[in-house]
Scaffold this motif. Structure first.
Motif, PDB file in Angstrom:
ATOM      1  N   ILE A  39      -7.897  -3.404  15.827  1.00  0.00           N
ATOM      2  CA  ILE A  39      -6.823  -2.419  15.854  1.00  0.00           C
ATOM      3  C   ILE A  39      -6.536  -2.064  17.306  1.00  0.00           C
ATOM      4  O   ILE A  39      -7.412  -1.571  18.016  1.00  0.00           O
ATOM      5  N   VAL A  40      -5.311  -2.311  17.739  1.00  0.00           N
ATOM      6  CA  VAL A  40      -4.923  -2.071  19.127  1.00  0.00           C
ATOM      7  C   VAL A  40      -4.324  -0.675  19.290  1.00  0.00           C
ATOM      8  O   VAL A  40      -4.715   0.080  20.175  1.00  0.00           O
ATOM      9  N   PHE A  41      -3.354  -0.343  18.451  1.00  0.00           N
ATOM     10  CA  PHE A  41      -2.726   0.981  18.479  1.00  0.00           C
ATOM     11  C   PHE A  41      -2.876   1.624  17.106  1.00  0.00           C
ATOM     12  O   PHE A  41      -2.647   0.972  16.083  1.00  0.00           O
ATOM     13  N   GLY A  42      -3.240   2.898  17.105  1.00  0.00           N
ATOM     14  CA  GLY A  42      -3.463   3.603  15.848  1.00  0.00           C
ATOM     15  C   GLY A  42      -4.944   3.692  15.524  1.00  0.00           C
ATOM     16  O   GLY A  42      -5.800   3.153  16.237  1.00  0.00           O
ATOM     17  N   THR A  43      -5.237   4.364  14.436  1.00  0.00           N
ATOM     18  CA  THR A  43      -6.618   4.531  13.999  1.00  0.00           C
ATOM     19  C   THR A  43      -6.899   3.659  12.783  1.00  0.00           C
ATOM     20  O   THR A  43      -5.981   3.214  12.093  1.00  0.00           O
ATOM     21  N   LYS A  44      -8.177   3.427  12.535  1.00  0.00           N
ATOM     22  CA  LYS A  44      -8.570   2.640  11.372  1.00  0.00           C
ATOM     23  C   LYS A  44      -8.094   3.307  10.087  1.00  0.00           C
ATOM     24  O   LYS A  44      -7.644   2.638   9.149  1.00  0.00           O
ATOM     25  N   LYS A  45      -8.153   4.618  10.053  1.00  0.00           N
ATOM     26  CA  LYS A  45      -7.725   5.370   8.878  1.00  0.00           C
ATOM     27  C   LYS A  45      -6.221   5.213   8.645  1.00  0.00           C
ATOM     28  O   LYS A  45      -5.767   5.011   7.506  1.00  0.00           O
ATOM     29  N   ALA A  46      -5.441   5.298   9.723  1.00  0.00           N
ATOM     30  CA  ALA A  46      -3.982   5.187   9.602  1.00  0.00           C
ATOM     31  C   ALA A  46      -3.577   3.780   9.169  1.00  0.00           C
ATOM     32  O   ALA A  46      -2.678   3.605   8.341  1.00  0.00           O
ATOM     33  N   VAL A  47      -4.236   2.776   9.717  1.00  0.00           N
ATOM     34  CA  VAL A  47      -3.933   1.399   9.349  1.00  0.00           C
ATOM     35  C   VAL A  47      -4.294   1.152   7.886  1.00  0.00           C
ATOM     36  O   VAL A  47      -3.541   0.511   7.141  1.00  0.00           O
ATOM     37  N   LYS A  48      -5.435   1.667   7.460  1.00  0.00           N
ATOM     38  CA  LYS A  48      -5.857   1.500   6.069  1.00  0.00           C
ATOM     39  C   LYS A  48      -4.862   2.156   5.113  1.00  0.00           C
ATOM     40  O   LYS A  48      -4.526   1.595   4.057  1.00  0.00           O
ATOM     41  N   ALA A  49      -4.368   3.341   5.476  1.00  0.00           N
ATOM     42  CA  ALA A  49      -3.390   4.038   4.636  1.00  0.00           C
ATOM     43  C   ALA A  49      -2.070   3.265   4.577  1.00  0.00           C
ATOM     44  O   ALA A  49      -1.435   3.168   3.515  1.00  0.00           O
ATOM     45  N   LYS A  50      -1.651   2.686   5.708  1.00  0.00           N
ATOM     46  CA  LYS A  50      -0.411   1.900   5.736  1.00  0.00           C
ATOM     47  C   LYS A  50      -0.544   0.650   4.873  1.00  0.00           C
ATOM     48  O   LYS A  50       0.387   0.292   4.138  1.00  0.00           O
ATOM     49  N   LEU A  51      -1.677  -0.023   4.942  1.00  0.00           N
ATOM     50  CA  LEU A  51      -1.897  -1.210   4.132  1.00  0.00           C
ATOM     51  C   LEU A  51      -1.939  -0.871   2.639  1.00  0.00           C
ATOM     52  O   LEU A  51      -1.497  -1.660   1.803  1.00  0.00           O
ATOM     53  N   LYS A  52      -2.466   0.300   2.318  1.00  0.00           N
ATOM     54  CA  LYS A  52      -2.517   0.723   0.920  1.00  0.00           C
ATOM     55  C   LYS A  52      -1.125   0.903   0.338  1.00  0.00           C
ATOM     56  O   LYS A  52      -0.902   0.682  -0.861  1.00  0.00           O
ATOM     57  N   GLN A  53      -0.165   1.283   1.185  1.00  0.00           N
ATOM     58  CA  GLN A  53       1.220   1.478   0.746  1.00  0.00           C
ATOM     59  C   GLN A  53       2.033   0.187   0.778  1.00  0.00           C
ATOM     60  O   GLN A  53       3.153   0.149   0.265  1.00  0.00           O
ATOM     61  N   SER A  54       1.483  -0.867   1.364  1.00  0.00           N
ATOM     62  CA  SER A  54       2.235  -2.098   1.562  1.00  0.00           C
ATOM     63  C   SER A  54       2.516  -2.802   0.243  1.00  0.00           C
ATOM     64  O   SER A  54       1.613  -2.961  -0.586  1.00  0.00           O
TER      65      SER A  54
END
Length: 240
Positions: free
Chosen positions: A115-130
């Motif tokens: 993960i380059v920009f953002g947090t692990k939590k934010a990326v996980k939440a975005k992927l969950k909505q994908s």
């Protein structure tokens, strides 16, 4: 002329939801081309910051910041010396992750993510909505390489069909992408319908993106005068 010759890459910005090639750049792996790609993606979006994934090419980090970073100015202190230079800060909603392929003697032995920009939590939440994937990957843009090579002979590996001039390759890509977006239905976009005669409604990427409401014919494609909408393709290009 030196910039035209030698190996050239096709940089692609791809929307996996609509199967749309947002923007492409032809050129070497240099920072200027990465910046051009991200600027093209930014200028063709609706203002929101996309969730980016890519391979580990080093140029993407700076290119994303160049396109989406927030410039922070520092006030003068009145002290001797040079004033502090402005810096770019990543916006809070910027998310960018990389797929890192670890190689040994030219072979991939392991794949990890970063993960380059953002947090692990934010990326996980975005992927969950994908609607397309729950994992950080580059499989969609890599899969798009297949129709690119299928529709454009100049991109086929280990042949003598390559372009001798970069501008000719660019024009051929515009034409191939126009066909891909407007004429060729995409299997991944077809929709199930309630009809006694057929079960599915075919769609092109342009239909999925709301640019058109029907599948175009080739005569319709060639008759359009608004080339800026179709990708600035040129139907009269020859290979040279």
């Amino acid at each position: 002329m030196a910039a035209i010759y030698g190996d050239q890459w096709v940089w692609i910005g791809f929307d996996p939801r609509r199967k749309v090639v947002i923007y492409f750049v032809v050129g070497r792996h240099i920072q200027a081309n990465a910046n051009k790609l991200l600027a093209g993606i930014r200028d063709r979006s609706d203002g929101h910051v996309p969730f980016f994934t890519s391979d580990e090419l080093k140029h993407y980090d700076a290119a994303i910041m160049h396109a989406y970073g927030i410039k922070k100015e520092f006030p003068r202190t009145g002290r001797p010396g040079r004033p502090r230079q402005p810096i770019l800060l990543a916006p809070k909603n910027l998310l960018y992750a990389q797929v890192v392929k670890h190689r040994k003697r030219g072979h991939i032995v392991d794949i990890s993510t970063r993960i380059v920009f953002g947090t692990k939590k934010a990326v996980k939440a975005k992927l969950k909505q994908s609607p397309v994937s729950r994992h950080i990957n580059t499989s969609f843009v890599e899969r798009n390489n297949l129709p690119m090579r299928h529709h454009n002979r100049r991109l086929v590996r280990k042949t003598i069909s390559f372009s001798k001039k970069r501008e000719r390759l660019e024009k051929q890509l515009h034409l191939a992408f126009a066909y891909y977006h407007f004429v060729k239905p995409h299997l991944g976009l077809r929709q199930e319908i309630m009809d006694k005669n057929k079960k599915y409604q075919n769609q092109t990427p342009a239909m999925s993106a709301g640019i058109t409401d029907h599948i175009w014919t080739m005569p319709e494609l060639f008759s359009k005068s608004d080339h800026s909408r179709l990708g600035h393709f040129c139907p009269h290009c020859r290979r040279d």
